[in-house]
Structure formats: structure tokens, C-alpha cells
Design a protein around this motif. Structure first.
Motif, short mmCIF file in Angstrom:
data_model
loop_
_atom_site.label_atom_id
_atom_site.label_comp_id
_atom_site.label_asym_id
_atom_site.label_seq_id
_atom_site.Cartn_x
_atom_site.Cartn_y
_atom_site.Cartn_z
N ALA A 130 0.83 -1.20 0.00
CA ALA A 130 0.00 0.00 0.00
C ALA A 130 0.87 1.25 0.00
O ALA A 130 0.57 2.22 -0.70
CB ALA A 130 -0.92 0.01 1.22
N MET A 131 1.94 1.22 0.76
CA MET A 131 2.84 2.37 0.80
C MET A 131 3.46 2.61 -0.57
O MET A 131 3.57 3.74 -1.02
CB MET A 131 3.95 2.15 1.83
N LYS A 132 3.85 1.53 -1.21
CA LYS A 132 4.49 1.66 -2.52
C LYS A 132 3.48 2.17 -3.56
O LYS A 132 3.80 3.04 -4.36
CB LYS A 132 5.07 0.33 -2.96
N ALA A 133 2.27 1.64 -3.52
CA ALA A 133 1.26 2.03 -4.49
C ALA A 133 0.85 3.49 -4.31
O ALA A 133 0.63 4.20 -5.29
CB ALA A 133 0.03 1.13 -4.36
N GLN A 134 0.78 3.95 -3.07
CA GLN A 134 0.35 5.31 -2.81
C GLN A 134 1.51 6.27 -2.67
O GLN A 134 1.32 7.47 -2.52
CB GLN A 134 -0.49 5.35 -1.53
N ASN A 135 2.73 5.74 -2.67
CA ASN A 135 3.94 6.54 -2.46
C ASN A 135 3.79 7.42 -1.21
O ASN A 135 4.09 8.60 -1.23
CB ASN A 135 4.25 7.38 -3.69
N ASP A 136 3.28 6.81 -0.15
CA ASP A 136 2.97 7.53 1.08
C ASP A 136 3.40 6.67 2.26
O ASP A 136 3.09 5.49 2.31
CB ASP A 136 1.46 7.77 1.12
N ASN A 137 4.12 7.26 3.20
CA ASN A 137 4.57 6.46 4.33
C ASN A 137 3.95 6.90 5.66
O ASN A 137 4.48 6.64 6.70
CB ASN A 137 6.10 6.48 4.42
N LYS A 138 2.78 7.55 5.61
CA LYS A 138 2.11 7.98 6.84
C LYS A 138 1.71 6.77 7.68
O LYS A 138 1.86 6.78 8.90
CB LYS A 138 0.89 8.83 6.52
N GLU A 139 1.15 5.76 7.03
CA GLU A 139 0.74 4.56 7.76
C GLU A 139 1.95 3.88 8.39
O GLU A 139 1.91 3.45 9.53
CB GLU A 139 0.01 3.59 6.83
#
Length: 166
Positions: A130-139
Motif C-alpha cells: 500500500a505504501m508503494k502504491a500510494q507513495n505515502d509512508n504515513k501509515e
């Protein structure tokens, strides 16, 4: 059975290697240099007290799974970073977390522990995908903050309460 576990570990390890852009400083354990063993014992004692006070029957299983998830995340991050100091911190955090997990998992049957560890593998893999797909590391940042709190005696009761509600 171990061969199946190894086959399942390979894709997760690949995902861990793909997520090398995570911030290295997020996962450092809260144990001062040279005091790891005493800190681990303090955390284990705090967890045991929290489990004794809890009326929830599956709290041990939830905690074993969370410690397994944290250990997997720390281990994956240690392979991803090129920063030697961050790598050292991740390895220390992974070893401390694995030790705590092993100790609190002792009363569980081996099959149950393997089931919890496999579930942890899946959840860490899903999180990384999910982090890779969204390019987001908040989670991941929130998750690693929770992992750090598990290694901090001052915060352990709050984290255990949070995990018991999940």
C-alpha cells in the motif's frame, strides 16, 4: 511446513527490499546502549502485568502478532537502508523485539505462534504494498511509532490498551 513458510517469506522480503525509501530514524529502539537486556526485562514485566490486569483472553496473541510485525518491519528496514548507523539501530530494535516476542509467546502452542507470525508477514506485506502504491509512508510512520512505544516501558500500558481494543 517450514518450506511453505520460506516460500511465503520470499515475496515479503522482496516487498521489504522495494520499500527502501522509508525514513531510517523512525524505527530506532528506545533502549540505551548497553542496557538492552534490562530494558527488555522491564518491557516484558510491564507486558505481563498488563496481561494479568486485562480481562481479554486473546491479548497475548494480539501482542505476539504486533511484536512479530514490528520485528519484521525492523528487519526489513535494516536490509533497505544504506546508512550504517540506521542499519545498526534497526538490527538492535529487531533483536530486542524478537526477544520480547519470544518470551511472551512461550505459553502459546507452536502452531498458534506460527499462525500469528504468518498473519504478521501478510499484514506487513500489505502495508508495504500500500505504501508503494500510494507513495505515502504515513501509515508506516504511525505503525513504527507504535512499535517504538512497545519498547518503551513508560508507554507500554497505553499501547497494550490500544492493541486490546483492536
Amino acid at each position: 511446513m517450514l518450506d511453505r513458510l520460506r516460500v511465503r517469506l520470499l515475496p515479503v522480503l522482496g516487498l521489504l527490499l522495494a520499500g527502501c525509501w522509508l525514513l531510517p530514524r523512525l524505527a530506532h529502539a528506545q533502549f540505551p546502549e548497553g542496557e538492552n537486556k534490562w530494558a527488555e526485562i522491564d518491557v516484558i514485566n510491564a507486558i505481563n502485568r498488563a496481561m494479568d490486569e486485562s480481562k481479554e483472553g486473546d491479548l497475548r496473541e494480539k501482542l505476539v502478532r504486533r511484536f512479530s510485525e514490528c520485528s519484521l518491519m525492523y528487519g526489513g528496514l535494516s536490509t533497505l537502508t544504506s546508512n550504517a548507523e540506521a542499519k545498526k539501530g534497526y538490527v538492535k530494535a529487531q533483536l530486542a523485539t524478537m526477544e520480547i516476542e519470544s518470551t511472551i509467546a512461550k505459553p502459546l502452542q507452536t502452531d498458534k505462534r506460527l499462525e500469528l507470525e504468518q498473519a504478521a508477514l501478510k499484514s506487513v506485506g500489505v502495508m508495504l504494498r500500500a505504501m508503494k502504491a500510494q507513495n505515502d509512508n504515513k501509515e508506516a510512520s504511525a505503525f513504527l511509532k507504535s512499535c517504538k512505544s512497545l519498547n518503551d516501558v513508560r508507554e507500554i500500558n497505553n499501547v497494550v490498551r490500544e492493541i486490546s481494543r483492536q
